[in-house]
Design a protein around this motif. Sequence first.
Motif, PDB file in Angstrom:
ATOM      1  N   VAL A 102      75.228 102.861 -25.647  1.00  0.00           N
ATOM      2  CA  VAL A 102      74.445 103.645 -26.528  1.00  0.00           C
ATOM      3  C   VAL A 102      74.458 105.054 -25.976  1.00  0.00           C
ATOM      4  N   HIS A 106      75.640 107.254 -28.867  1.00  0.00           N
ATOM      5  CA  HIS A 106      74.522 107.758 -29.618  1.00  0.00           C
ATOM      6  C   HIS A 106      74.042 109.045 -28.728  1.00  0.00           C
ATOM      7  N   VAL A 112      74.862 106.459 -34.324  1.00  0.00           N
ATOM      8  CA  VAL A 112      74.129 105.170 -34.028  1.00  0.00           C
ATOM      9  C   VAL A 112      74.982 104.219 -33.884  1.00  0.00           C
TER      10      VAL A 112
END
Lengths: 126, 185
Positions: A102, A106, A112
Motif C-alpha cells: 500500500v 498507493h 488504490v
Amino acid sequence: MKSLAELKAIRERMQGQLGMREEGEDQTRVVVGMATCGIAAGARPVLNKFVELVQERGIKNTVVTQTGCIGICRFEPIVEIYEPGKPKVTYVHMTPEKAEEVVTRHLQGGQVVKDYVIPAMISVPQ
Amino acid sequence: MMPEISLNVLDVAENSTRAGASLVTITVEADTSKDTLTIVIDDNGCGMTPEQVEHVTDPFFTTRKTRRVGLGVPFFKLAAEMSGGSFSITSEPGVGTTVTAVFGLSHVDRMPLGDMTSTMHSLITMHEDTDFLYRYTYDGDSFELSTAEMREVLGGVSFNEPEVSQYIREFLRENEAEVTRGRTI
C-alpha cells in the motif's frame, strides 16, 4: 546503556530544520484502528510498518496515526487513508506485507490497491 | 485473547490516554525469586466511580455508547489469572486509575511478555501530548524511560521526527536487552 546524550546530538542537528513540518490541509493521513479488536487482530505490526516506511522513504506530507474501534471488527486490522480531495479508502485484513504494498503503490504510486480494499457488497450489521 | 502480554499493555494503556491522563506510568517487573511478572499501568486521568470500577472487568460493560462490549480489561485480567496470578484496579474520579496484573512467571499458561519495545514506541509516538514513564526491571536490574526528560532535551523537536522516533525504539530495545541479558520473559 543508551543515554540521552545521543538525543541531544539529534536535537542539535534538527534545530535548524524546525518548523518545516506543518500540519495542513494538503496532508495525507494514514489511520490505523488500534482498539482491542484491531490490536488482537495484529494492528501493531501494521502500524509499525507504515511508520517505518513513511520515515525510511521520506514520504512527504503524510502522517501515520491511530484511532479507536472503527466499528467493523471482523475486518481488522483496518487502515483508512485520507487524501485531500479524494474519497477515503478503507483497507481491511491488513498485514505488514500488505502495508508495504500500500505504501509503494498507493502512497507513492497514487493507485488504490483494489485487492485489499473493503468489498463493496458487504452487509454490516447495525 | 491477545497473543502476548505487551499487546494487553498497549490496549489498556490506551484507556489511560483516552481518560485524558497527562502522565501514564508503566512498570514491568520480573522477579525470579518470587516467580512473578508484575505489570502496573498507573495514570492521572479522569478516573472511575466505584460503580464503574466494579463493572470494568465485566466484558459486557463499557462506557461507550456505540457497542455494548468492552474486552480490553477482561482480557488482561483473564491472562493474569490463567497463570496463577492476580489482577486489581483501583481508581478515584479526578485522581486517576491504577491497574495491576501479576502473572506467574514460570507458569505454563503464562503468555510471553512479547514486544514491549513496540508497545512503548507506539504509545509514545502516537500520544505526543501524554508523558510516559516506563520502568523495566529484571531481578533488580532495571532501566527507565521518561518522555518528560526526553522532551526537555529535545526542546520542541517532535518524537515523530524520523531520527528521534528511531532513537526511542533503539533506546527501548538496547536497554531492555542489557537488562534481560538474553533471558526471555
